[in-house]
Write an enzyme that holds these catalytic residues in place. Structure first.
Site, PDB file in Angstrom:
ATOM      1  N   GLY A  10      27.778 -52.608  63.904  1.00 19.46           N
ATOM      2  CA  GLY A  10      27.296 -53.803  63.223  1.00 19.46           C
ATOM      3  C   GLY A  10      27.637 -55.020  63.747  1.00 19.46           C
TER       4      GLY A  10
ATOM      5  CD1 TRP B 159      25.854 -56.615  69.709  1.00 17.05           C
ATOM      6  CD2 TRP B 159      23.724 -56.766  70.029  1.00 17.05           C
ATOM      7  NE1 TRP B 159      25.612 -56.491  71.016  1.00 17.05           N
ATOM      8  CE2 TRP B 159      24.354 -56.456  71.347  1.00 17.05           C
ATOM      9  CE3 TRP B 159      22.186 -56.593  70.116  1.00 17.05           C
ATOM     10  CZ2 TRP B 159      23.690 -56.455  72.393  1.00 17.05           C
ATOM     11  CZ3 TRP B 159      21.553 -56.639  71.213  1.00 17.05           C
ATOM     12  CH2 TRP B 159      22.149 -56.528  72.597  1.00 17.05           C
TER      13      TRP B 159
ATOM     14  CG  ASP C 278      22.684 -46.643  64.727  1.00 19.59           C
ATOM     15  OD1 ASP C 278      22.903 -47.858  65.487  1.00 19.59           O
ATOM     16  OD2 ASP C 278      23.013 -45.568  64.997  1.00 19.59           O
TER      17      ASP C 278
ATOM     18  CG  ASP D 264      14.673 -40.976  65.953  1.00 20.49           C
ATOM     19  OD1 ASP D 264      14.674 -42.072  66.667  1.00 20.49           O
ATOM     20  OD2 ASP D 264      14.546 -39.922  66.404  1.00 20.49           O
TER      21      ASP D 264
ATOM     22  CG  ASP E 165      23.730 -52.792  72.230  1.00 18.99           C
ATOM     23  OD1 ASP E 165      23.635 -52.615  73.381  1.00 18.99           O
ATOM     24  OD2 ASP E 165      25.012 -53.075  71.432  1.00 18.99           O
TER      25      ASP E 165
ATOM     26  CE  LYS F  92      23.375 -50.009  75.302  1.00 17.89           C
ATOM     27  NZ  LYS F  92      24.531 -50.313  74.782  1.00 17.89           N
TER      28      LYS F  92
HETATM   29  C1  LIG Z   1      26.014 -49.436  71.660  1.00 19.31           C
HETATM   30  S1  LIG Z   1      25.469 -48.939  69.917  1.00 19.31           S
HETATM   31  C2  LIG Z   1      25.155 -50.253  69.347  1.00 19.31           C
HETATM   32  C3  LIG Z   1      26.137 -51.358  69.083  1.00 19.31           C
HETATM   33  C4  LIG Z   1      25.813 -52.405  68.270  1.00 19.31           C
HETATM   34  N1  LIG Z   1      24.851 -53.233  68.960  1.00 19.31           N
HETATM   35  C5  LIG Z   1      26.936 -53.266  67.800  1.00 19.31           C
HETATM   36  O1  LIG Z   1      27.106 -54.367  68.071  1.00 19.31           O
HETATM   37  O2  LIG Z   1      27.814 -52.955  66.968  1.00 19.31           O
HETATM   38  C6  LIG Z   1      24.047 -48.101  70.436  1.00 19.31           C
HETATM   39  C7  LIG Z   1      23.462 -47.470  69.040  1.00 19.31           C
HETATM   40  O3  LIG Z   1      22.149 -47.031  69.398  1.00 19.31           O
HETATM   41  C8  LIG Z   1      22.016 -46.075  68.407  1.00 19.31           C
HETATM   42  N2  LIG Z   1      20.889 -45.310  68.763  1.00 19.31           N
HETATM   43  C9  LIG Z   1      20.472 -44.533  69.724  1.00 19.31           C
HETATM   44  N3  LIG Z   1      19.218 -43.917  69.836  1.00 19.31           N
HETATM   45  C10 LIG Z   1      18.711 -44.519  68.391  1.00 19.31           C
HETATM   46  C11 LIG Z   1      17.505 -44.167  67.844  1.00 19.31           C
HETATM   47  N4  LIG Z   1      16.539 -43.284  68.307  1.00 19.31           N
HETATM   48  N5  LIG Z   1      17.279 -44.658  66.725  1.00 19.31           N
HETATM   49  C12 LIG Z   1      18.256 -45.364  65.912  1.00 19.31           C
HETATM   50  N6  LIG Z   1      19.502 -45.802  66.704  1.00 19.31           N
HETATM   51  C13 LIG Z   1      19.609 -45.000  67.792  1.00 19.31           C
HETATM   52  C14 LIG Z   1      23.163 -45.171  68.369  1.00 19.31           C
HETATM   53  O4  LIG Z   1      23.258 -44.203  67.286  1.00 19.31           O
HETATM   54  C15 LIG Z   1      24.188 -46.298  68.480  1.00 19.31           C
HETATM   55  O5  LIG Z   1      25.018 -46.398  67.210  1.00 19.31           O
END
Ligand SMILES: C[S@@+](CC[C@H](N)C(=O)[O-])C[C@H]1O[C@@H](n2cnc3c(N)ncnc32)[C@H](O)[C@@H]1O
Length: 233
Positions: free
Chosen positions: A75, A77, A94, A110, A134, A174
């Site tokens: 959370g 961002w 997420d 998803d 992200d 990203k």
């Molecule tokens: C680097 S973290 C995000 C950090 C967040 N921006 C923060 O500031 O706290 C990447 C996130 O992308 C999520 N993610 C990856 N593939 C996903 C998908 N298909 N659907 C939803 N979320 C996904 C992962 O579960 C992970 O929590």
């Protein structure tokens, strides 16, 4: 019997490897100024500083009224969005559960699921000014597969952004290994006035992570014309 013995040794080695990796991770966390700052300033993740730095440079959050945060957990961002664009409506998604954030709608789902875009848009109640992604695919340890899986997320996020953004809106995602691939960058350039890559100082130097920042969305008509051209190619 002998197979069991070998498996046992294998498991011990794997467990030792894991312990060493977690020790290195813990050391890195303790020595990381962004982790300390996040704790002191009440951010849930050090990732928050990446968006803060991107916002300083690109003015992404100025006047934002509706924002989508793809890959919101835990959370950080969204906390930045809430602090820099108070009053903005924010929705996030997420795979992982996320502790509630005031006035933010969060889906544990998803993003690649067919139902995700409609769920996000219904909760947002109007076209966003900014779509943030992200998201990073869980790595399987095979560099090419990992890069392809993350690129699929970026491409889907870009399609979603072009479907829902208000004209003039922005998309941030990203990407890995120096940037989005050239076909995707070309597509983005058709849809946005400017497309830039950046690696904010908070992004670890050793990581292959970069961000692509597309601003000045040209509108759905431009995006659909691009799609039609591609179909005819
Ligand atoms: C680097 S973290 C995000 C950090 C967040 N921006 C923060 O500031 O706290 C990447 C996130 O992308 C999520 N993610 C990856 N593939 C996903 C998908 N298909 N659907 C939803 N979320 C996904 C992962 O579960 C992970 O929590």
């Amino acid at each position: 019997m002998s197979r069991g013995g070998t498996g046992g040794r294998q498991r011990v080695r794997t467990a030792r490897g894991r312990t060493a990796a977690s020790t290195r991770w813990l050391e890195r966390q303790l020595n990381d100024p962004y982790v300390r700052r996040a704790k002191a300033e009440g951010y849930r993740s050090r990732a928050a500083y990446k968006l803060l730095e991107l916002d300083e440079r690109f003015g992404l959050l100025k006047g934002a009224k509706r924002v989508v945060d793809l890959g919101i957990a835990p959370g950080g961002w969204t906390q930045v969005v809430r602090r820099r664009a108070p009053g903005a409506r924010v929705v996030g998604i997420d795979l992982l559960p996320v502790d509630p954030i005031d006035e933010v709608t969060i889906f544990q789902m998803d993003f690649m699921a067919d139902a995700a875009p409609a769920a996000l848009m219904e909760a947002l109640g109007g076209a966003p000014d900014l779509v943030l992604s992200d998201m990073a695919a869980n790595t399987v340890g095979h560099a090419q597969t990992d890069a392809l899986r993350t690129m699929a997320l970026v491409e889907t996020a870009h399609l979603f952004a072009c479907d829902v953004l208000r004209p003039g809106g922005a998309f941030v995602a990203k990407v890995f290994a120096g940037g989005a691939d050239s076909a995707l960058v070309a597509e983005m350039k058709r849809n946005f006035a400017t497309v830039k890559h950046a690696k904010p100082p908070a992004s670890r130097k050793g990581s292959v992570e970069w961000f692509v920042i597309a601003q000045g969305f040209k509108g759905r008509a431009a995006a659909s014309a691009g799609e039609a051209e591609t179909a005819e190619d």
